[in-house]
Design an enzyme around this catalytic site. Structure first.
Site, short mmCIF file in Angstrom:
data_model
loop_
_atom_site.label_atom_id
_atom_site.label_comp_id
_atom_site.label_asym_id
_atom_site.label_seq_id
_atom_site.Cartn_x
_atom_site.Cartn_y
_atom_site.Cartn_z
N CYS A 154 48.73 34.36 19.09
CA CYS A 154 47.49 34.36 18.32
C CYS A 154 47.75 33.79 16.92
O CYS A 154 48.83 33.94 16.36
CB CYS A 154 46.89 35.75 18.24
SG CYS A 154 47.69 36.87 17.07
N GLU A 155 46.74 33.15 16.39
CA GLU A 155 46.89 32.51 15.08
C GLU A 155 46.82 33.50 13.93
O GLU A 155 47.14 33.16 12.79
CB GLU A 155 45.82 31.44 14.90
CG GLU A 155 44.40 31.97 14.89
CD GLU A 155 43.36 30.86 14.85
OE1 GLU A 155 42.28 31.12 14.32
OE2 GLU A 155 43.63 29.75 15.35
N HIS A 156 46.41 34.74 14.20
CA HIS A 156 46.26 35.72 13.13
C HIS A 156 47.58 36.39 12.76
O HIS A 156 47.86 36.62 11.58
CB HIS A 156 45.24 36.79 13.53
CG HIS A 156 43.86 36.23 13.74
ND1 HIS A 156 42.99 36.74 14.68
CD2 HIS A 156 43.23 35.18 13.16
CE1 HIS A 156 41.86 36.05 14.64
NE2 HIS A 156 41.98 35.10 13.73
N HIS A 157 48.39 36.73 13.76
CA HIS A 157 49.66 37.43 13.50
C HIS A 157 50.86 36.70 14.09
O HIS A 157 51.99 37.15 13.94
CB HIS A 157 49.62 38.85 14.07
CG HIS A 157 48.51 39.68 13.52
ND1 HIS A 157 47.31 39.84 14.16
CD2 HIS A 157 48.42 40.39 12.36
CE1 HIS A 157 46.52 40.61 13.44
NE2 HIS A 157 47.15 40.96 12.35
N GLN B 290 42.22 33.68 21.70
CA GLN B 290 41.94 33.59 23.13
C GLN B 290 40.58 32.94 23.38
O GLN B 290 40.41 32.19 24.35
CB GLN B 290 41.99 34.98 23.77
CG GLN B 290 41.79 34.96 25.28
CD GLN B 290 41.95 36.33 25.91
OE1 GLN B 290 42.74 37.14 25.46
NE2 GLN B 290 41.19 36.60 26.95
N HIS C 8 47.18 41.54 24.18
CA HIS C 8 47.61 41.02 22.89
C HIS C 8 48.59 41.98 22.24
O HIS C 8 48.27 43.15 21.98
CB HIS C 8 46.39 40.83 21.98
CG HIS C 8 45.49 39.72 22.42
ND1 HIS C 8 45.31 38.56 21.69
CD2 HIS C 8 44.73 39.57 23.55
CE1 HIS C 8 44.47 37.77 22.32
NE2 HIS C 8 44.10 38.35 23.45
N CYS D 102 49.59 41.89 19.25
CA CYS D 102 49.18 42.28 17.89
C CYS D 102 48.36 43.56 17.93
O CYS D 102 48.18 44.22 16.90
CB CYS D 102 48.39 41.15 17.23
SG CYS D 102 46.88 40.69 18.09
#
Length: 204
Positions: A95-98, A136, A164, A166
């Site tokens: 994921c691009e966030h974490h 996603q 996920h 995260c």
């Protein structure tokens, strides 16, 4: 050893130039030191190399071309106009966030009109987009859009079911929670019976 981070050189307003391998190695050393350990101790001395090599594998999708994968099609469909469905395509993404992994399965279907593509190419498209940073939701959309654009089918359906890390290894720490995302185009979007048939076949 200096742990001062090196700023990437921008080649545009959006995309930075790819740093050198040594810069990437230094960045890993910086993170190890920030976490509170010594990047020069015996057990960690080779970790930056291993991490950079792993990133090369995990994010190889940036160097792959979806258009090339879908460029070789077969126009002799011999009147076949029903669903082509691939189930249980492995999804290994971050994921691009974490930058934490999310792992699961993709289910992809399309209804051909004048051309079909080798089934391995569909799995390859999933792999290419998976090996990039995104959400996603974006991944689901990208797969559907690529097939729609290059195959011009009557419709495309994509379902991704993933867990996920995260969410499971940090934050709320809820394990065994999966996320489902879908994208429907063409007849899959306009025909509820066809959409329902895809969902039933996809999940068995």
């Amino acid at each position: 050893m200096s742990l001062t981070p090196v700023k990437p050189v921008l080649v545009s307003d959006e995309t930075p130039a790819r740093p050198s391998r040594e810069t990437a190695l230094e960045a890993v050393r910086t993170l190890i030191a920030w976490a509170g350990d010594n990047p020069d101790r015996e057990g960690l001395i080779d970790t930056p190399r291993r991490v950079v090599d792993a990133y090369g594998d995990w994010f190889q999708g940036y160097d792959a071309d979806v258009a090339r994968e879908l460029s070789r099609t077969f126009e002799d469909v011999q009147g076949y106009d029903d669903m082509v469905l691939l189930r249980d395509i492995e999804v290994e993404s971050h994921c691009e966030h974490h930058m934490a992994p999310f792992l699961g399965k993709a289910y992809v279907a399309y209804i051909p009109t004048e051309k079909v593509v080798g089934i391995s190419k569909i799995a390859r498209v999933v792999e290419i987009f998976s090996k990039r940073l995104q959400t996603q939701e974006t991944l689901t959309q990208e797969i559907a859009a690529a097939l729609d654009s290059h195959l011009a089918p009557a419709g495309v359906a994509v379902l991704i079911d993933a867990e996920h890390q995260c969410m499971t290894t940090r934050g709320v720490h809820h394990r065994h929670v999966s996320t489902l995302t879908t994208r429907f185009t063409g007849v899959f979007k306009t025909d509820p019976a066809l959409m329902d048939r895809f969902l039933k076949l996809a999940k068995g």
